[in-house]
Design a protein around this motif. Structure first.
Motif, PDB file in Angstrom:
ATOM      1  N   ASN A  48       7.931   9.653   0.103  1.00 22.39           N
ATOM      2  CA  ASN A  48       7.808   8.290  -0.423  1.00 22.39           C
ATOM      3  C   ASN A  48       6.348   7.940  -0.594  1.00 22.39           C
ATOM      4  N   VAL A  49       6.103   6.819  -1.278  1.00 16.19           N
ATOM      5  CA  VAL A  49       4.752   6.477  -1.690  1.00 16.19           C
ATOM      6  C   VAL A  49       3.792   6.314  -0.506  1.00 16.19           C
ATOM      7  N   ALA A  50       4.307   5.816   0.607  1.00 15.13           N
ATOM      8  CA  ALA A  50       3.447   5.533   1.749  1.00 15.13           C
ATOM      9  C   ALA A  50       2.961   6.798   2.444  1.00 15.13           C
ATOM     10  N   TYR A  53       0.662   9.399  -1.010  1.00 17.27           N
ATOM     11  CA  TYR A  53      -0.711   9.109  -1.444  1.00 17.27           C
ATOM     12  C   TYR A  53      -1.746   9.336  -0.350  1.00 17.27           C
TER      13      TYR A  53
ATOM     14  N   LEU B  29      -0.997   3.184  -6.984  1.00 16.72           N
ATOM     15  CA  LEU B  29       0.291   3.070  -6.313  1.00 16.72           C
ATOM     16  C   LEU B  29       1.279   2.214  -7.122  1.00 16.72           C
ATOM     17  N   HIS B  32       2.799   4.313  -9.708  1.00 16.58           N
ATOM     18  CA  HIS B  32       3.774   5.213  -9.120  1.00 16.58           C
ATOM     19  C   HIS B  32       5.109   4.479  -8.887  1.00 16.58           C
ATOM     20  N   LEU B  33       4.957   3.273  -8.292  1.00 16.43           N
ATOM     21  CA  LEU B  33       6.172   2.513  -7.992  1.00 16.43           C
ATOM     22  C   LEU B  33       6.890   2.091  -9.282  1.00 16.43           C
ATOM     23  N   ARG B  36       8.753   5.060 -10.443  1.00 17.75           N
ATOM     24  CA  ARG B  36       9.943   5.294  -9.615  1.00 17.75           C
ATOM     25  C   ARG B  36      11.030   4.268  -9.915  1.00 17.75           C
ATOM     26  N   GLU B  57       9.698   1.202   1.273  1.00 16.39           N
ATOM     27  CA  GLU B  57       8.699   2.259   1.460  1.00 16.39           C
ATOM     28  C   GLU B  57       7.337   1.683   1.866  1.00 16.39           C
ATOM     29  N   LEU B  58       7.096   0.450   1.391  1.00 17.75           N
ATOM     30  CA  LEU B  58       5.800  -0.175   1.686  1.00 17.75           C
ATOM     31  C   LEU B  58       5.822  -0.948   2.996  1.00 17.75           C
ATOM     32  N   ARG B  62       3.450   2.136   7.345  1.00 20.44           N
ATOM     33  CA  ARG B  62       3.004   3.523   7.388  1.00 20.44           C
ATOM     34  C   ARG B  62       1.778   3.747   6.474  1.00 20.44           C
ATOM     35  N   LEU B  63       1.828   3.072   5.362  1.00 18.39           N
ATOM     36  CA  LEU B  63       0.760   3.264   4.389  1.00 18.39           C
ATOM     37  C   LEU B  63      -0.616   2.997   5.011  1.00 18.39           C
TER      38      LEU B  63
END
Lengths: 114, 916
Positions: A48-50, A53, B29, B32-33, B36, B57-58, B62-63
């Motif tokens: 996933n994106v998190a 990247y 990002l 990307h989103l 998706r 996901e955001l 975690r990001l």
């Protein structure tokens, strides 16, 4: 829980090799890379994106890939990544290491099965 | 399509990324989103669900967790930005300085010019201050100098008469002896006298600065020997003869090679033999600042030198200076009061019996008093102080001029950077911070300039010392850097930094970002008020340059006046030879014949035109004054005497106006005759021919002179004095010749070969005779060393001022022309002729010149008045000098404005207007 954690670690460990391989011969943008990983692994590997990247940025930070913004007529600009010279060297050793590792695993599992 | 950027931004929030990086990440990002999202929709997921999937996901943090370790945080704000994360007053000062270093390295020519001109200004100031410090401010390197006081006659008008044997002839022996026993305010008092004594035993004299000191001199000062012992009260008793001598450290090094075996060696001083008993520490140079000493002997040895004419027994011989150390609890005032109280007793008891009634009455009014002596005593202090203050003032002006130039340069740079400043302000930099950054550059320049300047000062000050002294009288000063010199230099650095850094800093502070951005560095109406600042700078430069230029001309003219002065005699081709034949022990009756023989032998040297003996060598700062009575006319008039042999006037080429010269028929038994100067005749005979007139030595009716001749006026003690009334008596009539004679020898031959011929003559007559030779002209020139110093230094400052002024004025006018290009273009487009433009620029320069000249003239006159006592044959506001300075400056201003003016006149209006 334990197998999933193992999965996570395995995914992460292999992800670098996968990304480097995908940008070896041509530059690609992030979405394209993640899409290719997903497709070529038949859906087994998915990021996933998190988590994807940060991996890209880490590789870039280490100087293995280089990203730059590319504008194409009629499209939004995108950031394309390509393998650097240093990245090529790393890819070579990683590939060899993985191959050795896979072979070793293979030999052991084959021997047990035989 | 949902807008992801907000969500991504909030996920990144805690990371504090650099703005550009954050923007990139968000963009990448989001794309990307978006991709998706579309992909999910294409797979048939409904919009709501797709959004939630991606949103999740955001969400989980975690990001930011993953990115934290990878992406570098934003740097602390750049130096030209805000006041830094912690808003400390000096936060980021180091960065400001680093930035300043980079700025200077970008323009090395500017940096070099700035640092060099500052270094010259600061170097000159520091060097002169260093001298002032050494002459005026240093404490004596002795124990507790603040307790020291000098004891002198406090109310000494000009009443002391008698013989004076040194620069510090404050007291006589009889006063000193009584003072020593009766004073109460001092734990110790000591007398000293500095006299030059000859080291050689015959032939040409080699002088040693000899201190004659009372027994408690060294112990009172608290000096400890580095070798052997110093003189003590036990060494100083009446009839001690010649015993121990103490050497200065420098003399021990130069004469005895610093060997310990020097102890016990013999030292000859004026043919008296002393034994070396000890050496003083290297820091001790005596108590007379500017002088050094070679050897010190006990005061009581004086009788051995002077024998029957002993100074110690003569109440009319002034030769001692006295220092005392205050008792604990006593102040200078209290000690002075006690000295005043015992004075009547002391002066009554020591009254010279030979004084006439007037001198006696005057003598009895004397009172002793004490003054601070923590910095020693000094003749130099008196003579050098005013010139040094004037030089310090002038060098301060040079520095000021250098600062205005720098201010200009920095201002031009600041203006060029105005847009940059404006941009920074718009981006949130604080005004204070920008100002500080401009100041940091100035500070850096000031510090570098000072460092180079202090180094330069070390060379300059040493050069100054040699210029202050002369070959015979070198000035010895402790020039090591002390805290005063260093803080002076640091102070200069600070002040200069503020002086030249403030205007650009203020400009940076008052930048209006809006108009600065719009103006884009050029505009028809650019910065009126900045031109005002620059105009003030030009006016300042003109004024300062005028002051320095006229100062230089004043001192140069004064020096030239002295050089070109008609002293009344011809000073070239004359050798002065001082013979001392005391070693021969000639009885009085044989001395006239001996001197005659010596004179004849010298006359016989080939090339010698004429020879004469003289008691007082002109311009040697020595004199012989006494009172005379004119029968039927003025009584008790002070006049100046000299005793000369026949042909003295011929030797010095002093024209005889009437009557005759002395001749060999004037003998001790014939009636006393005299030759007088024109001023003498004017003063006492109203200009009538004095030949045949009679004058009498006041109070000595047996000494009556008949005037036989009159000569043209001549300078007597120094070149600066007015012509004095002089009475010459004939040495051939002297009944009491001393054991020495000074000959003045005129010869066409070179002075060197004449000197060796005279030495041969002296050796032929008697090898134990001591001879001192000097070239008359050289001695007179050395007398002008102070004037030469002033002329050279002010000339140097003047030249510096001109260069700085040319650079400064040219720079400013070029700058103003460049900035007004647009305006000039418009004027020309509207029909102004090139000539009009030229006139406009030059006229402006002239208006500024006029204002600067007015201010400068006022200051120049003030400086002239301050220096009046140092000028010779000039008024403080000499119109010729002021006029030529103004003219010179006008030429400089024309030259430095003409070039930019011509450039302005050749502007093509079309080109300029198109640029606009």
């Amino acid at each position: 829980m334990a197998p999933q954690v193992f999965d996570q670690q395995l995914k992460k460990g292999s992800a670098e090799l996968l990304i480097l391989t995908l940008v070896e011969h041509r530059s690609r943008h992030g979405y394209e890379i993640s899409k290719l990983i997903e497709e070529r692994s038949g859906g087994a590997l998915k990021f996933n994106v998190a988590s994807f990247y940060p991996m890209l940025y880490r590789l870039e930070e280490r100087g293995l890939i280089a990203g730059r913004w590319v504008e194409k007529a009629g499209q939004r600009r995108r950031r394309y990544y390509k393998l650097t010279a240093q990245g090529k060297d790393v890819l070579k050793t990683q590939r060899a290491t993985w191959l050795d590792f896979v072979n070793a695993i293979h030999r052991i599992t084959e021997a047990e099965n035989a | 399509m949902p807008d992801w950027s907000k969500e991504i931004r909030s996920a990144l929030e805690r990371l504090n990324l650099e703005p550009t990086r954050e923007h990139d990440v968000i963009e990448e990002l989001s794309q990307h989103l978006d991709d998706r999202y579309e992909e999910l929709l294409a797979k048939g997921v409904n919009a709501q669900q797709a959004y939630q999937t991606l949103h999740a996901e955001l969400e989980d943090g975690r990001l930011s967790r993953e990115l934290k370790s990878i992406i570098r945080k934003a740097h602390e704000p750049l130096s030209p930005g805000s006041s830094g994360p912690k808003k400390r007053l000096f936060g980021g000062l180091g960065r400001d300085l680093r930035y300043a270093v980079r700025q200077l390295r970008q323009s090395p020519a500017f940096a070099a010019v700035a640092i060099l001109s500052l270094a010259l200004g600061i170097g000159a100031n520091t060097a002169i201050f260093q001298l002032l410090d050494a002459v005026r401010m240093r404490l004596l390197p002795v124990k507790a100098p603040e307790q020291l006081a000098a004891i002198r006659i406090a109310n000494d008008g000009k009443g002391r008469t008698g013989n004076f044997f040194s620069n510090n002839s404050d007291l006589t022996s009889s006063i000193w002896n009584r003072l020593h026993s009766q004073q109460q305010g001092f734990s110790g008092v000591a007398a000293w006298s500095a006299i030059q004594r000859n080291l050689s035993q015959g032939g040409e004299a080699r002088n040693a600065n000899t201190l004659m000191v009372s027994g408690d001199f060294f112990s009172m000062l608290g000096i400890r020997p580095v070798l052997g012992r110093l003189l003590s009260p036990a060494d100083d008793y009446r009839g001690c003869g010649t015993q121990g001598a103490v050497l200065s450290y420098a003399f021990w090094q130069s004469e005895f090679g610093g060997r310990e075996s020097a102890l016990g060696s013999k030292l000859t001083l004026d043919r008296q033999i002393f034994q070396v008993i000890g050496v003083t520490p290297p820091s001790f140079h005596g108590v007379d600042i500017g002088k050094d000493f070679d050897a010190a002997v006990a005061l009581c040895s004086e009788t051995a030198f002077e024998q029957k004419d002993s100074w110690s027994d003569d109440p009319q011989v002034w030769w001692l200076a006295v220092l005392g150390r205050l008792k604990p609890g006593w102040t200078i005032e209290r000690a002075s009061a006690q000295l005043a109280a015992i004075s009547p007793g002391i002066f009554t008891a020591s009254l010279p019996p030979k004084y006439d009634s007037i001198n006696k009455a005057n003598y009895l009014t004397f009172r002793l008093g004490a003054t601070r002596a923590d910095k020693g005593v000094s003749d130099l202090r008196r003579s050098a102080q005013n010139p040094l203050y004037i030089l310090l003032a002038l060098s301060a002006l040079v520095l000021l001029l250098a600062c205005t130039n720098l201010a200009n340069l920095l201002l031009a740079r600041a203006t060029a950077r105005q847009r940059e400043m404006a941009l920074r302000l718009t981006l949130g930099a604080s005004r204070l911070r920008l100002t500080r950054q401009v100041l940091a550059e100035s500070l850096l320049l000031a510090v570098l300039g000072t460092a180079v300047g202090v180094g330069l000062a070390q060379l300059l000050s040493r050069g100054l010392i040699t210029m202050l002294g002369s070959g015979r009288n070198p000035v010895i000063l402790d020039m090591s850097l002390d805290w005063r010199v260093l803080s002076f230099a640091a102070g200069l650095a600070g002040i200069t930094c503020i002086l030249f850094g403030l205007t650009p800093a203020l400009q940076a502070f008052s930048t209006d970002p809006g108009s600065a951005m719009k103006a884009n560095g050029r505009s028809t109406t650019a910065g009126r008020e900045h031109f005002l600042l620059r105009r003030i700078l030009i006016v300042t430069q003109v004024a300062l340059a005028l002051v320095l230029l006229s100062g230089a001309l004043l001192f140069a003219r004064s020096f030239r006046n002295l050089l070109a002065l008609n002293a009344g005699f011809e000073q070239d081709h004359i050798l002065t030879a001082e013979f001392n034949y005391s070693a021969l022990h000639l009885p009085q009756e044989r001395r006239p014949a001996f001197q005659k023989d010596l004179l004849d032998r010298v006359s016989a040297i080939p090339g010698v035109q004429s020879v004469a003996s003289t008691f007082i060598v002109p311009i040697s700062h020595s004199g012989w004054d006494d009172n005379i009575d004119v029968p039927g006319g003025p009584q008790r008039q002070t006049i100046w005497f000299n005793s000369v042999s026949p042909s003295f006037f011929q030797t010095l080429r002093i024209p005889l106006v009437s009557g005759r010269d002395f001749n060999d028929l004037d003998t001790p038994t014939s009636p006393r005759v005299a030759v007088v100067s024109e001023t003498f005749a004017r003063k006492f005979f109203q200009g009538a021919n004095p030949v045949g007139k009679i004058v009498t030595d006041s109070g000595k009716p047996d000494k009556t002179y008949q005037i036989i001749g009159m000569v043209k006026d001549m300078k007597y003690q120094n070149l600066r004095e007015d012509f004095l009334p002089i009475l010459f008596v004939s040495s051939t009539q002297d009944k009491d010749l001393g054991e020495g004679v000074t000959l003045m020898i005129r010869s066409n031959d070179s002075m060197e070969s004449l000197a060796s011929a005279v030495k041969r003559v002296a050796a032929d007559v008697n090898p134990s005779m001591v001879l001192t030779l000097s070239i008359f002209r050289t001695e007179i020139k050395e007398d002008l060393s102070g004037e030469r110093l002033m002329a050279n230094l002010t000339g140097f400052f003047g030249a510096l001022a001109i260069i700085l002024a040319i650079v400064g004025i040219y720079g400013v006018i070029s700058y103003m022309v460049a900035r007004r290009k647009g305006e000039i273009g418009v004027r020309m487009a509207l029909g102004a002729a090139r000539r009009n433009i030229l006139v406009m620029i030059v006229r402006e320069a002239f208006i500024l010149l006029g204002i600067g000249t007015l201010i400068g003239t006022a200051i120049a006159i003030a400086v002239g008045v301050m220096a009046r006592s140092m000028l010779f044959g000039l008024k403080a506001y000499d119109p010729v000098i002021l006029g030529s300075s103004i003219l010179g400056l006008a030429v400089i201003v024309i030259l430095s404005s003409l070039l930019p003016a011509r450039r302005a006149a050749s502007i093509d209006p079309m080109v300029v207007l198109r640029e606009e």
